[in-house]
Design a protein around this motif. Sequence first.
Motif, PDB file in Angstrom:
ATOM      1  N   ALA A  72      -8.520 -13.856   2.909  1.00 60.95           N
ATOM      2  CA  ALA A  72      -9.695 -13.287   2.260  1.00 60.95           C
ATOM      3  C   ALA A  72      -9.672 -11.765   2.208  1.00 60.95           C
ATOM      4  CB  ALA A  72     -10.963 -13.753   2.985  1.00 60.95           C
ATOM      5  N   ILE A  73      -8.754 -11.106   2.881  1.00 58.78           N
ATOM      6  CA  ILE A  73      -8.704  -9.642   2.866  1.00 58.78           C
ATOM      7  C   ILE A  73      -8.179  -9.177   1.514  1.00 58.78           C
ATOM      8  CG2 ILE A  73      -7.626  -7.607   3.892  1.00 58.78           C
ATOM      9  CD1 ILE A  73      -7.559  -9.109   6.526  1.00 58.78           C
ATOM     10  N   PRO A  74      -8.935  -8.345   0.820  1.00 60.45           N
ATOM     11  CA  PRO A  74      -8.482  -7.884  -0.505  1.00 60.45           C
ATOM     12  C   PRO A  74      -7.347  -6.863  -0.390  1.00 60.45           C
ATOM     13  CG  PRO A  74     -10.529  -6.819   0.041  1.00 60.45           C
ATOM     14  CD  PRO A  74     -10.261  -7.809   1.154  1.00 60.45           C
ATOM     15  N   VAL A  75      -6.423  -6.937  -1.312  1.00 60.22           N
ATOM     16  CA  VAL A  75      -5.337  -5.976  -1.384  1.00 60.22           C
ATOM     17  C   VAL A  75      -5.693  -4.970  -2.475  1.00 60.22           C
ATOM     18  CG1 VAL A  75      -2.880  -5.666  -1.854  1.00 60.22           C
ATOM     19  CG2 VAL A  75      -3.655  -7.679  -0.639  1.00 60.22           C
ATOM     20  N   PRO A  76      -5.756  -3.664  -2.153  1.00 59.92           N
ATOM     21  CA  PRO A  76      -6.152  -2.695  -3.173  1.00 59.92           C
ATOM     22  C   PRO A  76      -5.091  -2.579  -4.262  1.00 59.92           C
ATOM     23  CG  PRO A  76      -5.475  -1.586  -1.164  1.00 59.92           C
ATOM     24  CD  PRO A  76      -5.483  -3.042  -0.874  1.00 59.92           C
ATOM     25  N   LYS A  77      -5.566  -2.414  -5.474  1.00 60.51           N
ATOM     26  CA  LYS A  77      -4.649  -2.236  -6.612  1.00 60.51           C
ATOM     27  C   LYS A  77      -4.775  -0.799  -7.105  1.00 60.51           C
ATOM     28  CE  LYS A  77      -4.755  -6.995  -8.150  1.00 60.51           C
ATOM     29  NZ  LYS A  77      -5.353  -7.581  -7.016  1.00 60.51           N
ATOM     30  N   TYR A  78      -3.684  -0.049  -7.080  1.00 59.78           N
ATOM     31  CA  TYR A  78      -3.704   1.352  -7.494  1.00 59.78           C
ATOM     32  C   TYR A  78      -3.055   1.500  -8.837  1.00 59.78           C
ATOM     33  CZ  TYR A  78      -4.980   2.249  -2.688  1.00 59.78           C
ATOM     34  OH  TYR A  78      -5.615   2.263  -1.482  1.00 59.78           O
ATOM     35  N   ASN A 104       0.863  -1.171   0.000  1.00 60.48           N
ATOM     36  CA  ASN A 104       0.000   0.000   0.000  1.00 60.48           C
ATOM     37  C   ASN A 104       0.906   1.229   0.000  1.00 60.48           C
ATOM     38  OD1 ASN A 104      -2.021   1.851   0.287  1.00 60.48           O
ATOM     39  ND2 ASN A 104      -3.043   0.789   1.968  1.00 60.48           N
ATOM     40  N   SER A 105       1.241   1.707  -1.174  1.00 59.26           N
ATOM     41  CA  SER A 105       2.230   2.781  -1.272  1.00 59.26           C
ATOM     42  C   SER A 105       1.711   4.115  -0.752  1.00 59.26           C
ATOM     43  CB  SER A 105       2.687   2.927  -2.717  1.00 59.26           C
ATOM     44  OG  SER A 105       1.581   3.230  -3.558  1.00 59.26           O
ATOM     45  N   TYR A 106       0.403   4.302  -0.686  1.00 59.44           N
ATOM     46  CA  TYR A 106      -0.146   5.573  -0.214  1.00 59.44           C
ATOM     47  C   TYR A 106      -0.125   5.676   1.312  1.00 59.44           C
ATOM     48  CZ  TYR A 106      -1.654   6.100  -4.987  1.00 59.44           C
ATOM     49  OH  TYR A 106      -1.662   6.215  -6.339  1.00 59.44           O
ATOM     50  N   ASN A 107      -0.098   4.563   1.990  1.00 54.72           N
ATOM     51  CA  ASN A 107      -0.048   4.537   3.453  1.00 54.72           C
ATOM     52  C   ASN A 107       1.190   3.797   3.933  1.00 54.72           C
ATOM     53  OD1 ASN A 107      -2.524   5.861   3.712  1.00 54.72           O
ATOM     54  ND2 ASN A 107      -3.636   3.942   3.500  1.00 54.72           N
ATOM     55  N   ASN A 108       2.324   4.204   3.419  1.00 53.55           N
ATOM     56  CA  ASN A 108       3.567   3.495   3.710  1.00 53.55           C
ATOM     57  C   ASN A 108       3.923   3.525   5.195  1.00 53.55           C
ATOM     58  OD1 ASN A 108       5.848   2.069   3.199  1.00 53.55           O
ATOM     59  ND2 ASN A 108       6.961   3.750   2.242  1.00 53.55           N
TER      60      ASN A 108
END
Length: 84
Positions: A78-84, A26-30
């Motif tokens: 099952a937790i989705p990883v967001p794709k930016y 998650n590059s936006y919340n590093n």
Amino acid sequence: MGVFSVAAMFSELANGANFALVPHCNSYNNGVMSGIVGSFGNLGGIFFALIFRFQTKAGKAFWIMGIICTSLNALLFAIPVPKY
């Protein structure tokens, strides 16, 4: 002493590989991701040290740790990883 030194080197390499993956998740919340990984690493170290302290057989402690890690991975899969 040499075996411990080699084991420590591989342990530090694995630790670095773990933290190298954090910015890719998650590059936006590093900063938040780094804090979560660091805090749960410390929590796991304390928790697993307590398991070894209160288990008389080391083999049973490794089984308990393996079951805990496998269960957590199954729950978190099952937790989705967001794709930016």
